[in-house]
Scaffold this motif. Structure first.
Motif, short mmCIF file in Angstrom:
data_model
loop_
_atom_site.label_atom_id
_atom_site.label_comp_id
_atom_site.label_asym_id
_atom_site.label_seq_id
_atom_site.Cartn_x
_atom_site.Cartn_y
_atom_site.Cartn_z
N TYR A 32 0.88 -1.18 0.00
CA TYR A 32 0.00 0.00 0.00
C TYR A 32 0.90 1.21 0.00
O TYR A 32 1.90 1.25 0.72
N TYR A 36 1.27 11.69 1.75
CA TYR A 36 0.85 12.61 2.80
C TYR A 36 1.20 14.04 2.41
O TYR A 36 2.24 14.29 1.78
N LEU A 46 -3.13 12.40 5.35
CA LEU A 46 -3.27 11.48 4.22
C LEU A 46 -3.96 12.19 3.06
O LEU A 46 -5.04 12.76 3.21
N ARG A 51 -3.01 0.94 -4.21
CA ARG A 51 -2.55 -0.43 -4.01
C ARG A 51 -1.74 -0.86 -5.23
O ARG A 51 -1.96 -0.36 -6.33
N LYS A 93 3.66 0.86 2.82
CA LYS A 93 3.20 0.09 3.98
C LYS A 93 3.66 -1.35 3.90
O LYS A 93 3.55 -2.00 2.85
N GLN A 101 4.51 -0.93 10.01
CA GLN A 101 3.63 -0.28 9.06
C GLN A 101 4.29 0.55 7.97
O GLN A 101 4.47 0.10 6.87
N LEU A 102 4.61 1.82 8.26
CA LEU A 102 4.97 2.74 7.19
C LEU A 102 6.44 3.10 7.14
O LEU A 102 7.06 3.36 8.16
#
Lengths: 114, 113
Positions: A32, A36, A46, A51, A93, A101-102
């Motif tokens: 993903y 930002y 965001l 995807r 991600k 996560q990121l």
């Protein structure tokens, strides 16, 4: 070790022009890719996300183009406005199961001249 | 800001002093994160929490500790502040959704003299 590389570091565009920010990633497990937007004195917000099974996503004047084979993705801002002047971060991600996560790119400071 | 507040918003301190930054959320999210933002480095993860008393290190955790005794509060502590810890610190929460997006607080600007 920078897993997400972002360019350019800064960008100046005339009002009405197209702003293009590029990112490249290394980890093919990323699933993903959000962008930002951050205004001075504020937290990142965001903006738009994609995807990897989609090559393009458009929301208003903002478009993400995604090239899975090249491991690159980019943000295009059409008809750029002075109000778009901000710092933009791409991110990637990690797949489910990773709380981390990121991973963020280093950011691009966009200035749109009136 | 997805119900996230950070305090203080600005702080100036001296080298060697302890500093605690607070992140407070009102929506009962399980995952919380602390990042630092520095020019040319984007946002780098310091520590994160996946529940009360459950925390883990990020990529730049040296010199920082965290605690989470309540779901709503995630504290970041600099035990002995150094000038290299001058930065803007952001707290984030993860939304449970199909993409598990992260939402950020307004940030704390910390200056260590």
């Amino acid at each position: 070790q920078q897993q997400v590389k972002q360019s350019p570091q800064s960008l100046i565009v005339q009002k009405g022009g197209i702003s293009i920010i590029n990112c490249a990633y290394e980890n093919t497990a990323f699933d993903y890719f959000p962008w930002y937007q951050q205004f001075p004195g504020k937290g990142p917000a965001l903006l738009i996300a994609i995807r990897p099974d989609v090559s393009e996503k458009k929301e208003g004047r903002f478009t993400i183009s995604f090239n899975k084979s090249a491991k690159q993705f980019s943000l295009h801002i059409m008809d750029s406005q002075p109000g778009d002047s901000a710092t933009y971060f791409c991110a990637a991600k990690e797949p489910p199961g990773s709380a981390r996560q990121l991973t963020f790119g280093s950011g691009t400071q966009l200035t749109v001249l009136p | 800001d997805a119900g996230i507040t950070q305090s203080p918003r600005h702080k100036v301190t001296e080298t060697g002093t302890p500093v605690t930054l607070r992140c407070h959320q009102t929506e009962n999210h399980r995952y919380m994160y602390w990042y630092r933002q520095d020019p040319g480095h984007g946002l780098r993860l310091i520590h994160y929490s996946y529940g009360v008393k459950d925390t883990d290190k990020g990529e730049v955790s040296d010199g920082y500790s965290v605690s989470r005794s309540k779901t709503e509060d995630f504290l970041l502590t600099l035990e002995s502040a150094t000038s290299s810890q001058t930065s803007v610190y952001f707290c984030a929460i993860k939304i449970q959704s199909s993409y598990n997006e992260q939402f950020f607080g307004p940030g704390t600007r910390l200056t260590v003299l």
